[in-house]
Enzyme design. Structure first.
Site, PDB file in Angstrom:
ATOM      1  N   ASN A   1       0.756  -1.017  -0.264  1.00  0.00           N
ATOM      2  CA  ASN A   1       0.032   0.100   0.332  1.00  0.00           C
ATOM      3  C   ASN A   1       0.983   1.459  -0.006  1.00  0.00           C
ATOM      4  O   ASN A   1       1.425   0.924   1.122  1.00  0.00           O
ATOM      5  CB  ASN A   1      -0.866   0.080   1.615  1.00  0.00           C
ATOM      6  CG  ASN A   1      -1.821   1.267   1.485  1.00  0.00           C
ATOM      7  OD1 ASN A   1      -1.930   2.205   0.703  1.00  0.00           O
ATOM      8  ND2 ASN A   1      -2.489   1.306   2.202  1.00  0.00           N
ATOM      9  N   TRP A   2       1.047   2.061  -1.163  1.00  0.00           N
ATOM     10  CA  TRP A   2       1.812   2.914  -1.317  1.00  0.00           C
ATOM     11  C   TRP A   2       1.370   4.106  -0.335  1.00  0.00           C
ATOM     12  O   TRP A   2       2.118   5.412  -0.355  1.00  0.00           O
ATOM     13  CB  TRP A   2       1.944   3.610  -2.822  1.00  0.00           C
ATOM     14  CG  TRP A   2       3.066   2.117  -3.378  1.00  0.00           C
ATOM     15  CD1 TRP A   2       3.481   1.036  -2.926  1.00  0.00           C
ATOM     16  CD2 TRP A   2       3.309   1.587  -4.805  1.00  0.00           C
ATOM     17  NE1 TRP A   2       4.433   0.693  -3.669  1.00  0.00           N
ATOM     18  CE2 TRP A   2       4.022   1.203  -5.274  1.00  0.00           C
ATOM     19  CE3 TRP A   2       2.407   3.295  -5.641  1.00  0.00           C
ATOM     20  CZ2 TRP A   2       4.184   0.431  -6.305  1.00  0.00           C
ATOM     21  CZ3 TRP A   2       3.136   2.532  -7.111  1.00  0.00           C
ATOM     22  CH2 TRP A   2       4.060   1.400  -7.239  1.00  0.00           C
ATOM     23  N   LYS A   3      -0.208   3.803   0.110  1.00  0.00           N
ATOM     24  CA  LYS A   3      -0.823   5.829   0.242  1.00  0.00           C
ATOM     25  C   LYS A   3      -0.334   7.075  -0.164  1.00  0.00           C
ATOM     26  O   LYS A   3       0.001   6.849  -1.774  1.00  0.00           O
ATOM     27  CB  LYS A   3       0.042   5.672   1.592  1.00  0.00           C
ATOM     28  CG  LYS A   3       0.074   4.115   2.359  1.00  0.00           C
ATOM     29  CD  LYS A   3      -0.327   4.872   4.583  1.00  0.00           C
ATOM     30  CE  LYS A   3      -0.234   3.120   4.835  1.00  0.00           C
ATOM     31  NZ  LYS A   3      -0.075   3.231   6.412  1.00  0.00           N
TER      32      LYS A   3
ATOM     33  N   HIS B   1      -9.383   1.500   4.775  1.00  0.00           N
ATOM     34  CA  HIS B   1      -8.356   1.387   5.688  1.00  0.00           C
ATOM     35  C   HIS B   1      -8.145   3.069   6.837  1.00  0.00           C
ATOM     36  O   HIS B   1      -9.068   3.149   7.176  1.00  0.00           O
ATOM     37  CB  HIS B   1      -7.278   2.058   4.342  1.00  0.00           C
ATOM     38  CG  HIS B   1      -5.937   1.796   4.734  1.00  0.00           C
ATOM     39  ND1 HIS B   1      -5.259   2.557   6.112  1.00  0.00           N
ATOM     40  CD2 HIS B   1      -4.975   1.250   4.879  1.00  0.00           C
ATOM     41  CE1 HIS B   1      -3.979   2.295   6.304  1.00  0.00           C
ATOM     42  NE2 HIS B   1      -3.935   1.525   5.408  1.00  0.00           N
TER      43      HIS B   1
ATOM     44  N   GLU C   1      -6.080   4.449   8.110  1.00  0.00           N
ATOM     45  CA  GLU C   1      -6.481   6.226   7.983  1.00  0.00           C
ATOM     46  C   GLU C   1      -7.248   6.661   7.119  1.00  0.00           C
ATOM     47  O   GLU C   1      -8.023   7.739   7.377  1.00  0.00           O
ATOM     48  CB  GLU C   1      -5.228   5.915   6.772  1.00  0.00           C
ATOM     49  CG  GLU C   1      -4.137   6.058   7.587  1.00  0.00           C
ATOM     50  CD  GLU C   1      -2.845   5.155   7.163  1.00  0.00           C
ATOM     51  OE1 GLU C   1      -2.854   5.275   6.210  1.00  0.00           O
ATOM     52  OE2 GLU C   1      -2.002   4.430   7.856  1.00  0.00           O
TER      53      GLU C   1
ATOM     54  N   GLU D   1      -5.001  -5.015  10.460  1.00  0.00           N
ATOM     55  CA  GLU D   1      -4.260  -3.886  10.339  1.00  0.00           C
ATOM     56  C   GLU D   1      -4.616  -3.188  12.245  1.00  0.00           C
ATOM     57  O   GLU D   1      -5.075  -2.741  12.071  1.00  0.00           O
ATOM     58  CB  GLU D   1      -3.981  -3.032   9.549  1.00  0.00           C
ATOM     59  CG  GLU D   1      -3.768  -3.735   8.504  1.00  0.00           C
ATOM     60  CD  GLU D   1      -3.044  -2.588   7.306  1.00  0.00           C
ATOM     61  OE1 GLU D   1      -2.686  -2.844   6.712  1.00  0.00           O
ATOM     62  OE2 GLU D   1      -3.987  -1.083   6.989  1.00  0.00           O
TER      63      GLU D   1
ATOM     64  N   GLY E   1       2.542   2.295  10.846  1.00  0.00           N
ATOM     65  CA  GLY E   1       3.675   3.520  10.466  1.00  0.00           C
ATOM     66  C   GLY E   1       4.093   3.765  11.424  1.00  0.00           C
ATOM     67  O   GLY E   1       5.150   4.556  12.320  1.00  0.00           O
TER      68      GLY E   1
ATOM     69  N   SER F   1       3.745  -2.047  10.289  1.00  0.00           N
ATOM     70  CA  SER F   1       5.465  -2.629  10.516  1.00  0.00           C
ATOM     71  C   SER F   1       5.596  -3.814   9.706  1.00  0.00           C
ATOM     72  O   SER F   1       7.123  -4.008  10.713  1.00  0.00           O
ATOM     73  CB  SER F   1       5.595  -1.943  12.224  1.00  0.00           C
ATOM     74  OG  SER F   1       5.183  -0.468  12.348  1.00  0.00           O
TER      75      SER F   1
ATOM     76  N   GLY G   1       5.537   0.793   4.703  1.00  0.00           N
ATOM     77  CA  GLY G   1       6.689   1.801   4.799  1.00  0.00           C
ATOM     78  C   GLY G   1       7.474   0.719   3.394  1.00  0.00           C
ATOM     79  O   GLY G   1       7.953   1.808   3.060  1.00  0.00           O
TER      80      GLY G   1
HETATM   81  P1  13P Z   1       3.419   0.119   7.790  1.00  0.00           P
HETATM   82  O1  13P Z   1       3.545  -1.332   6.745  1.00  0.00           O
HETATM   83  O2  13P Z   1       4.193   1.724   7.274  1.00  0.00           O
HETATM   84  O3  13P Z   1       2.797   0.097   9.589  1.00  0.00           O
HETATM   85  O4  13P Z   1       2.036   0.550   7.233  1.00  0.00           O
HETATM   86  C1  13P Z   1       0.579  -0.800   7.063  1.00  0.00           C
HETATM   87  C2  13P Z   1      -0.251   0.023   6.697  1.00  0.00           C
HETATM   88  O5  13P Z   1      -1.391   0.442   6.494  1.00  0.00           O
HETATM   89  C3  13P Z   1      -1.036  -1.262   5.010  1.00  0.00           C
HETATM   90  O6  13P Z   1      -1.817  -0.861   4.716  1.00  0.00           O
END
Ligand code: 13P
Length: 254
Positions: free
Chosen positions: A12-14, A98, A100, A170, A176, A216, A238
């Site tokens: 997931n590149w966000k 998600h 976020e 998640e 993150g 993570s 990430g």
């Molecule tokens: P991280 O791997 O950066 O913790 O993010 C996880 C995430 O939200 C994947 O959708």
């Protein structure tokens, strides 16, 4: 991990990368993928790059997804994207709910069933994201939260659709932060999700659905996480942004 479910590695590149770095990354990943028979790999790209990314991915087993969608087909929804629009620029899958989206942008539990329906109707494979915050875990409310998120999202998913749906667990506190959930915590949450689905849609659905862990994930912990029973893949934030960290995750040794 269970041999009857193909491991699913998703990045997931966000809201990261620019167009040229996104294209470089997708070319590198494509070049390293095998025939896709022993693992499924996908990236969830910013929507503005989907057309370019999917053009590069074409002809390979690499999946290309969007990070969000809105459930109506058209209308006065400024800034939103409909499922058929994502499909049209080459997405074959989409993230739904998600953390976020839920916590930063205030998305509501009761939108998720409609988002899943819209995705399935436009032939997009959804990954429904669920997970508790730190306060909810500390207050022993993890299972209650997961149950609520599953109940509201799976309102009208049918048994015959379950193979097209994936769930990602998640925990919000692990996203993150560098703080990965322990194998025990991951195992408990995944078992809970699988049992809930088996109760709702039958034992076959429960054993067919893939449940990914996200939060993570990195090259150093992927093998341990994938060894946890009921973990069928990982959703990587990430560490999915660079070949150095994403390729070893994709290529983890089974
Ligand atoms: P991280 O791997 O950066 O913790 O993010 C996880 C995430 O939200 C994947 O959708």
């Amino acid at each position: 991990m269970n041999d009857s479910r193909k491991p699913y590695i998703a990045g997931n590149w966000k809201m990261n990368l620019d167009r040229s770095r996104a294209l470089d990354l997708i070319k590198t990943i494509k070049g390293r993928l095998g025939d896709g028979s022993d693992r499924e790999v996908a990236v969830f790209s910013p929507a503005v790059y989907l057309a370019d990314i999917s053009a590069v991915a074409q002809g390979s087993p690499l999946g290309v997804g969007a990070q969000n969608l809105w459930y109506d087909k058209e209308g006065a929804f400024t800034g939103e994207l409909a499922a058929h629009m994502l499909r049209e620029v080459g997405a074959d899958r989409v993230l739904v709910g998600h953390s976020e989206r839920r916590h930063v942008f205030g998305e509501k539990d009761d939108w998720m069933a409609r988002k899943l329906r819209a995705a399935l109707e436009s032939d997009l494979l959804p990954i429904l994201c669920v997970g508790e915050t730190l306060d909810e875990r500390k207050g022993n409310r993890t299972e209650r939260v997961l149950k609520r998120q599953l109940e509201t999202a799976f309102l009208d998913i049918r048994q015959d659709e379950i193979r097209r749906v994936t769930v990602a667990y998640e925990p919000v506190w692990a996203i993150g932060t560098g703080e990965v959930a322990s194998p025990e915590q991951v195992g408990e949450a995944h078992r809970f999700v699988r049992r809930w689905i088996a109760n709702k849609l039958g034992a076959e659905a429960g054993s067919a659905i893939r449940i990914l862990y996200g939060g993570s994930v990195n090259p150093g912990n992927v093998k341990t996480l994938m060894a946890v029973e009921d973990v069928d893949g990982v959703l990587v934030g990430g560490a999915s942004l660079k070949p150095d960290t994403f390729l070893p995750i994709i290529e983890f040794e089974r």
